[in-house]
Design a protein around this motif. Structure first.
Motif, short mmCIF file in Angstrom:
data_model
loop_
_atom_site.label_atom_id
_atom_site.label_comp_id
_atom_site.label_asym_id
_atom_site.label_seq_id
_atom_site.Cartn_x
_atom_site.Cartn_y
_atom_site.Cartn_z
N ARG A 68 -9.27 -12.75 7.73
CA ARG A 68 -7.83 -12.68 7.96
C ARG A 68 -7.14 -11.89 6.84
O ARG A 68 -7.68 -11.72 5.75
CB ARG A 68 -7.22 -14.08 8.02
N ILE A 69 -5.91 -11.48 7.14
CA ILE A 69 -5.08 -10.79 6.16
C ILE A 69 -4.19 -11.82 5.48
O ILE A 69 -3.55 -12.65 6.15
CB ILE A 69 -4.21 -9.70 6.80
N GLY A 70 -4.16 -11.78 4.16
CA GLY A 70 -3.29 -12.68 3.42
C GLY A 70 -2.43 -11.89 2.44
O GLY A 70 -2.71 -10.73 2.13
N THR A 71 -1.39 -12.53 1.93
CA THR A 71 -0.51 -11.93 0.93
C THR A 71 -0.60 -12.74 -0.36
O THR A 71 -0.44 -13.96 -0.34
CB THR A 71 0.95 -11.90 1.41
N VAL A 109 -4.28 -8.53 1.33
CA VAL A 109 -5.73 -8.42 1.10
C VAL A 109 -6.48 -9.02 2.28
O VAL A 109 -5.92 -9.80 3.07
CB VAL A 109 -6.14 -9.17 -0.19
N GLN A 110 -7.75 -8.63 2.40
CA GLN A 110 -8.63 -9.25 3.39
C GLN A 110 -9.33 -10.44 2.76
O GLN A 110 -9.81 -10.36 1.62
CB GLN A 110 -9.67 -8.25 3.88
N VAL A 111 -9.43 -11.51 3.52
CA VAL A 111 -10.02 -12.75 3.01
C VAL A 111 -11.04 -13.29 4.00
O VAL A 111 -10.78 -13.31 5.22
CB VAL A 111 -8.92 -13.82 2.77
N ARG A 143 1.70 -9.81 9.42
CA ARG A 143 2.02 -11.20 9.15
C ARG A 143 0.83 -11.89 8.48
O ARG A 143 -0.31 -11.72 8.91
CB ARG A 143 2.36 -11.91 10.47
N PRO A 144 1.06 -12.64 7.38
CA PRO A 144 -0.03 -13.37 6.75
C PRO A 144 -0.75 -14.27 7.74
O PRO A 144 -0.12 -14.96 8.57
CB PRO A 144 0.68 -14.19 5.67
N GLY A 145 -2.05 -14.25 7.72
CA GLY A 145 -2.87 -15.03 8.64
C GLY A 145 -3.37 -14.24 9.81
O GLY A 145 -4.17 -14.74 10.62
N SER A 146 -2.91 -12.97 9.94
CA SER A 146 -3.38 -12.14 11.05
C SER A 146 -4.88 -11.94 10.95
O SER A 146 -5.42 -11.71 9.86
CB SER A 146 -2.67 -10.78 11.03
N GLY A 147 -5.55 -12.00 12.08
CA GLY A 147 -6.99 -11.83 12.09
C GLY A 147 -7.40 -10.38 11.94
O GLY A 147 -6.64 -9.46 12.24
#
Length: 682
Positions: A587-590, A636-638, A676-680
């Motif tokens: 997921r994408i996070g900030t 970032v990618q997580v 949006r944070p949490g986007s896959g």
């Protein structure tokens, strides 16, 4: 001064590992200071034995042999010869350069182990270790690779992650695999013998922390104290391997002495090879001073582990001092043998024939005695041209050339000394003691600078007196000036020899004199009036821009080759099923907060908004690549569903995915536009 000297000395230099040639980092940290110290002791007419040899056992040897399709013996034979010959050409004056694959060493190491074993000095422990079922053998730590739990490096070794520097055990690796077969190893029980360092902790504290606080170098003492304060633990002295000294007890088939236990005994076995009948004098007589020259990565082995071995044995003297240096970098980057980022000694000697002393000078003048230092080719050129040629060489050349020009090459008589003459000769007599005291205290860089002050004194004296002008009006006074100058030059034959032996020998031939003992080096009458000099010759020659530019280009070519190799050599990993891929939650996070983890250099604690009620805490080994404040607000990618892991007391709940180029520089993997944070990640 002589009253402070022990009866005899045993001086050792760390055994170079016979898995590759020697580079300038090894020279600056270990072998050059050791050689300077030994040559100085010999000039003091001390009984000293200088001991070294190739360290030829251990897992890296077997790994290289496997990669090259040869036997371990062939590997060590090749590099032992390269290292031995390079040391000899460089002027390192070992009394013996031996090797740990010798029969003598096998006998001495086996006997050492057996005595401790029979006296109950070891403890036996059964533990689970990784076993490669396909290769049908236990795996040493370096035969196991996997993902580092701290930084995510997928090629961390079983004992250390070379990317983030974290010490590891094989069982800490994520998805470990065998370097022999590529298979996932299994845990099996195996028995080994351990040296119980914890039992010797009180003695070590008394011997080191209390006994050597004021005479060991701060970096050595500090590292030892830190280890002791953290608490010591038993350390295995055997391992499952087929290359090394076999463990000499029943039931130990397929096991050899661990290389860290085996290698330091090589100092003893080498001395026995050198002196079959009297070697014990240099290892068991309390009137002998034992000094180990090592790099900082060997401090624990030579200050804690080897002394504990000697103490447990009971018959041997303990090291009096272990003057370890720090590391030497190359052109702003850490020297790396695997990346070929090094100046190799045998290549330097080929590219700069007859100029070993130039490298000796530069490495000593820039020695990493108290902190890491950097070698650059531009500095190498500048020190040669501005210091060796323009200072030392210039003084000697002017004194000898003018003597030939005005007095047919014979030392002129001194006809009455002026105040200036007497002051120069007085200072001359002080130099041997001043330089010697610095060497006695392992301050070789300062000692060399003091020696160069002697030639600076000579240059200033000639410049002030101007004998090339004086000869027109006062021949007798000119003779006195050159007489005094030649006494300074004569002193250098002895004082220069520990640092630059080839230049000292050339100077001796030019002055038609031999080196004397150290206390005699400051004599104001070393060259009597009428003494015939040989023809003048240059001690050093200027190094041109094109020469160093070629060396810089060689390094740039190496860097480019590394980048290309990294781009094409990384093998594709085994296929995974679509179902396995679906198990990864990317997921994408900030990043909303970032700070350094206390008492670490590489770790950052990050708070990452992933669309949940609370940000996730992630510990990542990226502190050397990013400032914490610069990361706040970055996307970032997580890897979200990586099992939580405690790192430095912090619960890490995921892993950042980063891109890494061939130089190890990290970059964030970010969406091309904010999401949006949490986007896959699809």
């Amino acid at each position: 001064m002589s009253a402070t000297f022990p009866q005899r000395y045993t001086v050792t230099a760390a055994l170079p590992y016979a898995n590759g040639p020697v580079h300038i980092g090894h020279l600056a940290g270990v072998y050059l200071p050791a050689d300077i110290y030994v040559r100085y002791l010999r000039a003091q007419q001390r009984d000293v034995k200088f001991i070294c040899g190739s360290d030829e056992h251990g897992v890296p040897i077997t790994i290289r042999a496997q990669k090259e399709g040869v036997t371990p013996q062939q590997v060590v034979d090749k590099y032992h010869a390269i290292i031995r010959d390079s040391f000899q050409e460089f002027g390192v004056s070992f009394d013996i350069y031996s090797r740990t694959s010798s029969q003598t060493h096998a006998e001495v190491a086996s006997g050492f182990f057996k005595k401790l074993y029979e006296e109950g000095k070891f403890i036996e422990q059964t533990s689970e270790q990784y076993y490669d079922e396909k290769a049908d053998q236990f795996l040493a730590d370096r035969y196991i690779v996997g993902t580092c739990p701290n930084c995510g490096n997928e090629n961390a070794y079983g004992d250390q992650c070379e990317k983030c520097g974290t010490s590891l055990s094989p069982t800490e690796l994520i998805n470990p695999r065998s370097m022999l077969s590529g298979n996932h190893p299994v845990l099996r029980e195996t028995k080994h013998w351990y040296l119980p360092l914890d039992q010797y902790e009180p003695w070590l504290r008394e011997w080191i922390v209390e006994g050597h606080k004021n005479d060991w170098k701060a970096n050595v003492y500090g590292q030892c104290k830190s280890w002791i304060d953290q608490g010591l633990h038993p350390r295995a002295v055997t391992r499952d391997l087929d290359w090394g000294v076999p463990v000499p007890v029943a039931g130990a088939e397929g096991k050899v002495l661990y290389v860290w236990f085996d290698a330091p005994i090589g100092y003893i076995s080498a001395t026995k090879d050198l002196l079959p009948d009297t070697w014990e004098t240099y290892w068991k007589d309390p009137e002998t001073k034992l000094v180990h020259f090592i790099g900082k990565d060997n401090i624990v082995f030579h200050c804690i582990i080897f002394p504990t071995m000697l103490k447990a044995h009971g018959d041997y003297i303990l090291p009096d001092n272990v003057p370890a240096n720090e590391f030497l970098n190359l052109e702003g980057d850490k020297i790396s043998t695997s990346r070929n980022w090094a100046v190799w000694l045998h290549e330097y000697l080929r590219d700069f024939p007859g100029q070993a002393d130039v490298l000796r000078y530069v490495l000593c003048a820039n020695a990493p005695e108290t902190k890491d230092n950097d070698f650059t080719w531009k500095d190498f050129q500048a020190r040669n041209n501005n210091e060796l040629v323009a200072n030392l060489g210039n003084f000697v050349n002017r004194a000898v050339v003018l003597t030939h020009k005005f007095f047919e090459g014979k030392v002129p008589a001194a006809v009455g000394f002026t105040t200036e003459d007497e002051d120069v000769l007085r200072q001359l007599q002080e130099f041997p003691a001043r330089i010697g005291e610095l060497i006695d205290n392992y301050r070789f860089r300062d000692a060399l600078n003091e020696l160069m002050n002697l030639s600076r004194l000579g240059n200033k004296y000639l410049a002030d007196q101007e004998p090339w002008k004086l000869i027109k009006t006062d021949e007798a006074r000119t003779g006195t000036v050159l007489h005094v100058s030649l006494q300074l030059a004569a002193a250098m034959v002895t004082l220069l020899e520990p640092f630059l032996p080839e230049a000292a020998a050339r100077l001796g031939r030019m002055l038609n004199t031999e080196k004397g003992t150290w206390p005699q080096a400051g004599r104001p009458d070393a060259l009597p009036a009428g003494h015939q000099l040989a023809e003048a010759a240059l001690l050093f020659t200027k190094i041109e821009d094109a020469t160093v530019e070629a060396q810089v280009q060689k390094l740039l070519d190496t860097k480019k080759a590394n980048e290309l190799a990294a781009a094409v050599s990384a093998p594709a990993k085994e296929d995974v099923s679509f179902e396995q891929f679906q198990q990864m939650d990317l997921r994408i996070g900030t990043i909303v907060a970032a700070e350094k983890v206390a008492k670490t250099k590489k770790l950052l604690k990050l708070s990452v908004d992933l669309g949940f009620d609370e940000p996730r805490t992630i510990v990542s080994g990226i502190a050397e690549h990013f400032l914490p404040e610069a990361l706040i607000g970055q996307q970032v990618q997580v890897l979200l569903n990586l099992a939580p892991r405690e790192i430095k007391g912090i619960q890490s709940q995921g892993m950042l995915l980063m891109a890494e180029n061939a130089d190890g520089v990290l970059s964030l993997m970010q969406p091309s536009s904010p999401v949006r944070p949490g986007s896959g990640v699809a």
